[in-house]
Motif scaffolding. Sequence first.
Motif, PDB file in Angstrom:
ATOM      1  N   ILE A  23       0.833  -1.206   0.000  1.00  0.00           N
ATOM      2  CA  ILE A  23       0.000   0.000   0.000  1.00  0.00           C
ATOM      3  C   ILE A  23       0.868   1.255   0.000  1.00  0.00           C
ATOM      4  N   GLY A  24       1.934   1.253   0.767  1.00  0.00           N
ATOM      5  CA  GLY A  24       2.843   2.398   0.812  1.00  0.00           C
ATOM      6  C   GLY A  24       3.512   2.642  -0.547  1.00  0.00           C
ATOM      7  N   TYR A  25       3.906   1.580  -1.256  1.00  0.00           N
ATOM      8  CA  TYR A  25       4.539   1.712  -2.576  1.00  0.00           C
ATOM      9  C   TYR A  25       3.564   2.306  -3.586  1.00  0.00           C
ATOM     10  N   ILE A  26       2.293   1.815  -3.515  1.00  0.00           N
ATOM     11  CA  ILE A  26       1.272   2.314  -4.448  1.00  0.00           C
ATOM     12  C   ILE A  26       1.014   3.796  -4.205  1.00  0.00           C
ATOM     13  N   LEU A  27       0.924   4.213  -2.960  1.00  0.00           N
ATOM     14  CA  LEU A  27       0.688   5.619  -2.648  1.00  0.00           C
ATOM     15  C   LEU A  27       1.853   6.494  -3.079  1.00  0.00           C
ATOM     16  N   LYS A  28       3.071   6.009  -2.976  1.00  0.00           N
ATOM     17  CA  LYS A  28       4.256   6.767  -3.395  1.00  0.00           C
ATOM     18  C   LYS A  28       4.267   6.978  -4.910  1.00  0.00           C
ATOM     19  N   LYS A  29       3.935   5.938  -5.663  1.00  0.00           N
ATOM     20  CA  LYS A  29       3.898   6.050  -7.133  1.00  0.00           C
ATOM     21  C   LYS A  29       2.801   6.998  -7.603  1.00  0.00           C
ATOM     22  N   ALA A  30       1.700   7.033  -6.845  1.00  0.00           N
ATOM     23  CA  ALA A  30       0.590   7.906  -7.233  1.00  0.00           C
ATOM     24  C   ALA A  30       0.972   9.369  -7.106  1.00  0.00           C
ATOM     25  N   ASP A  31       1.905   9.712  -6.178  1.00  0.00           N
ATOM     26  CA  ASP A  31       2.329  11.096  -5.987  1.00  0.00           C
ATOM     27  C   ASP A  31       3.352  11.550  -7.025  1.00  0.00           C
ATOM     28  N   GLU A  32       4.042  10.621  -7.699  1.00  0.00           N
ATOM     29  CA  GLU A  32       5.068  10.989  -8.684  1.00  0.00           C
ATOM     30  C   GLU A  32       4.428  11.383 -10.012  1.00  0.00           C
ATOM     31  N   PRO A  33       5.001  12.428 -10.745  1.00  0.00           N
ATOM     32  CA  PRO A  33       4.441  12.834 -12.060  1.00  0.00           C
ATOM     33  C   PRO A  33       4.625  11.713 -13.072  1.00  0.00           C
ATOM     34  N   PRO A  34       3.693  11.604 -14.025  1.00  0.00           N
ATOM     35  CA  PRO A  34       3.775  10.525 -15.021  1.00  0.00           C
ATOM     36  C   PRO A  34       4.953  10.750 -15.976  1.00  0.00           C
ATOM     37  N   VAL A  35       5.593   9.689 -16.351  1.00  0.00           N
ATOM     38  CA  VAL A  35       6.728   9.747 -17.285  1.00  0.00           C
ATOM     39  C   VAL A  35       6.218   9.469 -18.692  1.00  0.00           C
ATOM     40  N   GLU A  36       6.470  10.482 -19.629  1.00  0.00           N
ATOM     41  CA  GLU A  36       6.003  10.310 -21.014  1.00  0.00           C
ATOM     42  C   GLU A  36       6.916   9.341 -21.753  1.00  0.00           C
ATOM     43  N   GLU A  37       6.291   8.418 -22.439  1.00  0.00           N
ATOM     44  CA  GLU A  37       7.054   7.482 -23.229  1.00  0.00           C
ATOM     45  C   GLU A  37       7.460   8.142 -24.547  1.00  0.00           C
TER      46      GLU A  37
END
Length: 210
Positions: A23-37
């Motif tokens: 749950i902590g990992y998922i919440l951390k990823k949600a706060d990071e800006p999306p990386v454009e491919e």
Amino acid sequence: MQSLIEKYRTILVSLAICAVILIGYILKKADEPPVEEPSFTAAAEVEKPINPENPETETAKSPEKVYVDVKGEVVNPGLYEVRQGDRLKFVIDRAGGFTKDADKKLMNLAVKVTDEMMIYVPKIGEMETMPQSLPAPVSSGAGSGEDKLNINTASEAEFETLPGIGPSKAATIIQYREENGPFKSIEEITKISGIGDKTFDKLQEHIFVQ
């Protein structure tokens, strides 16, 4: 029941810890800006090699080189290598420009030059004084053929030198000759409207056919 809980306590604790970490990992990823491919199209354009043997893919083909002959009233007459489609002004500039005697008003500097083109710059007044045609001499009496006008080759200006022939009749004679072919005799000229017996009497000593 108590013994069953004791038996699986370790497993339950491990699962609970794993759930907290996930749950902590998922919440951390949600706060990071999306990386454009990276775009496949952009990548393809960047990686596309430039073919040195085919420069047309990068730049337009260079204009063809041509040669023109510049004569007359320019500073440096001669043969010049220029580009196909260059304006006449560019060529005149290459030849050093006009001389002080050049008749510039007769030159169209916007003309595009072509290969093997001959460019002549006349002097001031040269074209006005140059005769358009040289009338054959007309004698006042009968003479040799050299003193008479060959009506099968004479120009409109030459016909106007004959007695009784003005610009209108001269043009009519030329038109008749173009439509009917060369005159077979000097008498045939009387078939032309406006040239009767009286006019022919004045002409016959000054004309011949050949």
